[in-house]
Design a protein around this motif. Structure first.
Motif, PDB file in Angstrom:
ATOM      1  N   MET A   1      42.325 -55.356  34.165  1.00 56.73           N
ATOM      2  CA  MET A   1      41.720 -54.108  33.675  1.00 56.73           C
ATOM      3  C   MET A   1      40.317 -54.375  33.133  1.00 56.73           C
ATOM      4  O   MET A   1      40.148 -55.247  32.281  1.00 56.73           O
ATOM      5  N   PRO A   2      39.335 -53.663  33.617  1.00 54.98           N
ATOM      6  CA  PRO A   2      37.975 -53.884  33.104  1.00 54.98           C
ATOM      7  C   PRO A   2      37.840 -53.362  31.672  1.00 54.98           C
ATOM      8  O   PRO A   2      38.312 -52.275  31.349  1.00 54.98           O
ATOM      9  N   ILE A   3      37.210 -54.160  30.861  1.00 52.90           N
ATOM     10  CA  ILE A   3      36.982 -53.773  29.460  1.00 52.90           C
ATOM     11  C   ILE A   3      35.646 -53.031  29.355  1.00 52.90           C
ATOM     12  O   ILE A   3      34.640 -53.437  29.941  1.00 52.90           O
ATOM     13  N   ILE A   4      35.668 -51.949  28.598  1.00 49.29           N
ATOM     14  CA  ILE A   4      34.451 -51.175  28.322  1.00 49.29           C
ATOM     15  C   ILE A   4      34.163 -51.305  26.830  1.00 49.29           C
ATOM     16  O   ILE A   4      35.008 -50.981  25.994  1.00 49.29           O
ATOM     17  N   ASN A   5      32.974 -51.782  26.529  1.00 44.72           N
ATOM     18  CA  ASN A   5      32.556 -51.889  25.128  1.00 44.72           C
ATOM     19  C   ASN A   5      31.665 -50.696  24.818  1.00 44.72           C
ATOM     20  O   ASN A   5      30.590 -50.544  25.393  1.00 44.72           O
ATOM     21  N   VAL A   6      32.126 -49.849  23.919  1.00 48.20           N
ATOM     22  CA  VAL A   6      31.399 -48.608  23.641  1.00 48.20           C
ATOM     23  C   VAL A   6      30.999 -48.546  22.168  1.00 48.20           C
ATOM     24  O   VAL A   6      31.773 -48.926  21.294  1.00 48.20           O
ATOM     25  N   THR A   7      29.772 -48.097  21.956  1.00 46.01           N
ATOM     26  CA  THR A   7      29.297 -47.842  20.595  1.00 46.01           C
ATOM     27  C   THR A   7      29.168 -46.336  20.435  1.00 46.01           C
ATOM     28  O   THR A   7      28.522 -45.667  21.248  1.00 46.01           O
ATOM     29  N   THR A   8      29.807 -45.810  19.417  1.00 49.02           N
ATOM     30  CA  THR A   8      29.793 -44.368  19.203  1.00 49.02           C
ATOM     31  C   THR A   8      28.562 -43.966  18.382  1.00 49.02           C
ATOM     32  O   THR A   8      27.797 -44.818  17.919  1.00 49.02           O
ATOM     33  N   ARG A   9      28.375 -42.667  18.194  1.00 48.11           N
ATOM     34  CA  ARG A   9      27.151 -42.185  17.544  1.00 48.11           C
ATOM     35  C   ARG A   9      27.026 -42.652  16.097  1.00 48.11           C
ATOM     36  O   ARG A   9      25.927 -42.697  15.573  1.00 48.11           O
ATOM     37  N   ASP A  10      28.141 -42.959  15.476  1.00 50.67           N
ATOM     38  CA  ASP A  10      28.063 -43.447  14.094  1.00 50.67           C
ATOM     39  C   ASP A  10      27.885 -44.966  14.030  1.00 50.67           C
ATOM     40  O   ASP A  10      27.931 -45.557  12.950  1.00 50.67           O
ATOM     41  N   GLY A  11      27.685 -45.591  15.190  1.00 49.13           N
ATOM     42  CA  GLY A  11      27.384 -47.026  15.213  1.00 49.13           C
ATOM     43  C   GLY A  11      28.603 -47.914  15.282  1.00 49.13           C
ATOM     44  O   GLY A  11      28.491 -49.136  15.275  1.00 49.13           O
ATOM     45  N   ARG A  12      29.794 -47.322  15.358  1.00 47.60           N
ATOM     46  CA  ARG A  12      30.996 -48.148  15.451  1.00 47.60           C
ATOM     47  C   ARG A  12      31.223 -48.616  16.884  1.00 47.60           C
ATOM     48  O   ARG A  12      30.927 -47.888  17.838  1.00 47.60           O
ATOM     49  N   SER A  13      31.762 -49.801  17.027  1.00 52.76           N
ATOM     50  CA  SER A  13      32.025 -50.366  18.341  1.00 52.76           C
ATOM     51  C   SER A  13      33.517 -50.385  18.620  1.00 52.76           C
ATOM     52  O   SER A  13      34.324 -50.604  17.705  1.00 52.76           O
ATOM     53  N   LYS A  14      33.851 -50.177  19.865  1.00 57.69           N
ATOM     54  CA  LYS A  14      35.252 -50.183  20.255  1.00 57.69           C
ATOM     55  C   LYS A  14      35.348 -50.763  21.650  1.00 57.69           C
ATOM     56  O   LYS A  14      34.484 -50.502  22.491  1.00 57.69           O
ATOM     57  N   ALA A  15      36.379 -51.522  21.910  1.00 54.47           N
ATOM     58  CA  ALA A  15      36.641 -52.036  23.257  1.00 54.47           C
ATOM     59  C   ALA A  15      37.812 -51.250  23.844  1.00 54.47           C
ATOM     60  O   ALA A  15      38.855 -51.108  23.207  1.00 54.47           O
ATOM     61  N   ILE A  16      37.591 -50.729  25.036  1.00 56.47           N
ATOM     62  CA  ILE A  16      38.601 -49.919  25.703  1.00 56.47           C
ATOM     63  C   ILE A  16      39.040 -50.640  26.961  1.00 56.47           C
ATOM     64  O   ILE A  16      38.216 -51.175  27.694  1.00 56.47           O
ATOM     65  N   GLU A  17      40.330 -50.628  27.214  1.00 59.87           N
ATOM     66  CA  GLU A  17      40.832 -51.154  28.486  1.00 59.87           C
ATOM     67  C   GLU A  17      40.687 -50.058  29.527  1.00 59.87           C
ATOM     68  O   GLU A  17      41.342 -49.014  29.439  1.00 59.87           O
ATOM     69  N   GLY A  18      39.805 -50.270  30.483  1.00 58.75           N
ATOM     70  CA  GLY A  18      39.535 -49.253  31.480  1.00 58.75           C
ATOM     71  C   GLY A  18      40.450 -49.381  32.687  1.00 58.75           C
ATOM     72  O   GLY A  18      41.199 -50.349  32.829  1.00 58.75           O
ATOM     73  N   ARG A  19      40.369 -48.360  33.522  1.00 54.08           N
ATOM     74  CA  ARG A  19      41.117 -48.389  34.775  1.00 54.08           C
ATOM     75  C   ARG A  19      40.136 -48.242  35.916  1.00 54.08           C
ATOM     76  O   ARG A  19      39.353 -47.291  35.957  1.00 54.08           O
ATOM     77  N   ALA A  20      40.182 -49.196  36.829  1.00 53.96           N
ATOM     78  CA  ALA A  20      39.331 -49.113  38.014  1.00 53.96           C
ATOM     79  C   ALA A  20      39.751 -47.900  38.838  1.00 53.96           C
ATOM     80  O   ALA A  20      40.914 -47.508  38.842  1.00 53.96           O
ATOM     81  N   GLY A  21      38.763 -47.290  39.483  1.00 58.00           N
ATOM     82  CA  GLY A  21      39.064 -46.143  40.322  1.00 58.00           C
ATOM     83  C   GLY A  21      38.873 -44.822  39.608  1.00 58.00           C
ATOM     84  O   GLY A  21      38.815 -43.780  40.247  1.00 58.00           O
ATOM     85  N   ARG A  22      38.803 -44.846  38.295  1.00 52.91           N
ATOM     86  CA  ARG A  22      38.473 -43.650  37.521  1.00 52.91           C
ATOM     87  C   ARG A  22      37.019 -43.789  37.086  1.00 52.91           C
ATOM     88  O   ARG A  22      36.468 -44.883  37.036  1.00 52.91           O
ATOM     89  N   SER A  23      36.413 -42.672  36.728  1.00 51.21           N
ATOM     90  CA  SER A  23      35.019 -42.754  36.310  1.00 51.21           C
ATOM     91  C   SER A  23      34.931 -43.367  34.908  1.00 51.21           C
ATOM     92  O   SER A  23      35.913 -43.390  34.150  1.00 51.21           O
ATOM     93  N   LEU A  24      33.731 -43.817  34.597  1.00 47.51           N
ATOM     94  CA  LEU A  24      33.492 -44.319  33.238  1.00 47.51           C
ATOM     95  C   LEU A  24      33.784 -43.209  32.225  1.00 47.51           C
ATOM     96  O   LEU A  24      34.393 -43.459  31.182  1.00 47.51           O
ATOM     97  N   MET A  25      33.370 -41.978  32.528  1.00 46.94           N
ATOM     98  CA  MET A  25      33.635 -40.859  31.633  1.00 46.94           C
ATOM     99  C   MET A  25      35.137 -40.697  31.377  1.00 46.94           C
ATOM    100  O   MET A  25      35.578 -40.566  30.235  1.00 46.94           O
ATOM    101  N   GLU A  26      35.923 -40.714  32.448  1.00 41.09           N
ATOM    102  CA  GLU A  26      37.371 -40.547  32.283  1.00 41.09           C
ATOM    103  C   GLU A  26      37.955 -41.687  31.458  1.00 41.09           C
ATOM    104  O   GLU A  26      38.852 -41.468  30.635  1.00 41.09           O
TER     105      GLU A  26
END
Ligand code: FES
Length: 105
Positions: A1-26
């Protein structure tokens, strides 16, 4: 599963386990990032899925379509590394991608 490292508007970071075949938005929404409103559902007409992609990942993304470019041009928050996350299909090659949620327009 590809990991997505996202920083939200308040500056917090989170790592999400993504699913290939879906969009980054989804994947972001599925990972609980509700700041990504995605009001149009991913058909490239709202720009509420706007993210900044860390520079090192930009070159590996699919080219921006004219529609995506036009829509981003309407955003006052557009930057060199802006993309609409609904236009980026996740794949294992994007494992570790880092994005920041753009400010609300
Ligand atoms: S979800 Fe509307 S443009 Fe991406």
């Amino acid at each position: 599963m590809p990991i997505i490292n996202v920083t939200t508007r308040d500056g917090r970071s989170k790592a999400i386990e993504g699913r290939a075949g879906r969009s980054l938005m989804e994947n972001l929404r599925g990972g609980g990032i509700e700041e990504i409103l995605a009001l149009c559902g991913g058909c490239c007409s709202c720009a509420t899925c706007h993210v900044y992609v860390d520079d090192e990942w930009l070159a590996g993304l699919p080219a921006m379509s004219d529609d995506e470019d036009d829509l981003l041009s309407t955003s006052g928050a557009r930057a060199e590394n802006s993309r609409l996350s609904c236009q980026i299909p996740m794949s294992d090659a994007l494992d570790g991608i880092a994005v920041t949620v753009a400010p609300e327009d």
